[in-house]
Write a protein that holds these residues in place. Structure first.
Motif, PDB file in Angstrom:
ATOM      1  N   LEU A  66      44.201  -4.481  27.491  1.00  0.00           N
ATOM      2  CA  LEU A  66      43.543  -3.245  27.090  1.00  0.00           C
ATOM      3  C   LEU A  66      44.428  -2.445  26.139  1.00  0.00           C
ATOM      4  O   LEU A  66      45.630  -2.687  26.052  1.00  0.00           O
ATOM      5  N   CYS A  77      41.489   1.916  27.670  1.00  0.00           N
ATOM      6  CA  CYS A  77      40.235   1.684  26.965  1.00  0.00           C
ATOM      7  C   CYS A  77      40.213   0.307  26.318  1.00  0.00           C
ATOM      8  O   CYS A  77      41.196  -0.426  26.308  1.00  0.00           O
ATOM      9  N   CYS A  78      39.066   0.002  25.762  1.00  0.00           N
ATOM     10  CA  CYS A  78      38.779  -1.278  25.133  1.00  0.00           C
ATOM     11  C   CYS A  78      39.911  -1.708  24.201  1.00  0.00           C
ATOM     12  O   CYS A  78      40.571  -0.873  23.583  1.00  0.00           O
ATOM     13  N   CYS A 117      39.799  -2.601  21.366  1.00  0.00           N
ATOM     14  CA  CYS A 117      39.608  -2.116  19.999  1.00  0.00           C
ATOM     15  C   CYS A 117      40.219  -0.738  19.817  1.00  0.00           C
ATOM     16  O   CYS A 117      40.349  -0.251  18.698  1.00  0.00           O
ATOM     17  N   CYS A 135      33.686   2.793  23.057  1.00  0.00           N
ATOM     18  CA  CYS A 135      33.232   1.410  23.188  1.00  0.00           C
ATOM     19  C   CYS A 135      33.199   1.004  24.666  1.00  0.00           C
ATOM     20  O   CYS A 135      32.180   0.590  25.189  1.00  0.00           O
ATOM     21  N   ARG A 136      34.360   1.144  25.318  1.00  0.00           N
ATOM     22  CA  ARG A 136      34.488   0.755  26.728  1.00  0.00           C
ATOM     23  C   ARG A 136      35.763   1.390  27.255  1.00  0.00           C
ATOM     24  O   ARG A 136      36.771   1.415  26.551  1.00  0.00           O
TER      25      ARG A 136
END
Length: 159
Positions: A36, A71-72, A74, A79-80
């Motif tokens: 992550l 978080c994601c 990316c 996003c996630r």
């Protein structure tokens, strides 16, 4: 029991984010076990050592203390994300609540854990030190420009 490990640190130079293989275990339950982005939420995670945190995946970068802790890959919390609310309880304990955030609605509490504050700190501070060591010497320009400065200040308040 609260155990947080970040291993396999890496830097995505194009995205200017820091990744790690994150494993978070609370009371024998594995809540996170995957690679992550860790730098976006690290200021909020450190801030939670002394303050209550209410996450907001859609907060601006300047609201760094409201970001999800992880978080994601990316780097975009929209996003996630893995969002947690923290409350400080009497008796030196932290209430950690896993949250499911909704952009146009009230967040939903998924699970709540009570953790001794000293245990919580003992797992988070080393991660911050790892981050600071890892980014040293990199031409790293995080989206929230003061990330390193804020992390350093928060760590120095606990070391």
């Amino acid at each position: 029991m609260f155990k947080l490990e970040c291993k396999g640190w890496s830097w995505d130079q194009d995205l200017q984010i820091i990744h790690a293989d994150v494993r978070l275990e609370v009371d024998g339950e594995v809540l996170i076990d995957e690679p992550l982005c860790v730098d976006v939420g690290l200021p909020a995670l450190l801030y939670s050592l002394n303050h209550e945190v209410e996450p907001n995946r859609w907060a601006s970068p300047e609201e760094c203390f409201r970001m999800p802790f992880f978080c994601c890959g990316c780097g975009d919390p929209e996003c996630r994300a893995f969002s947690f609310r923290t409350r400080h309880l009497d008796g030196g304990q932290v209430e950690l609540t896993e949250m499911e955030e909704r952009q146009h609605g009230e967040a939903k509490a998924l699970a709540t854990y009570i953790i001794p504050l000293e245990t919580y700190k003992s797992q988070i501070i080393p991660v911050a030190h790892q981050y600071l060591s890892f980014v040293e010497g990199l031409e790293y320009r995080p989206y929230f420009a003061d990330t390193i400065k804020v992390v350093r200040q928060l760590v120095n308040g606990h070391s």
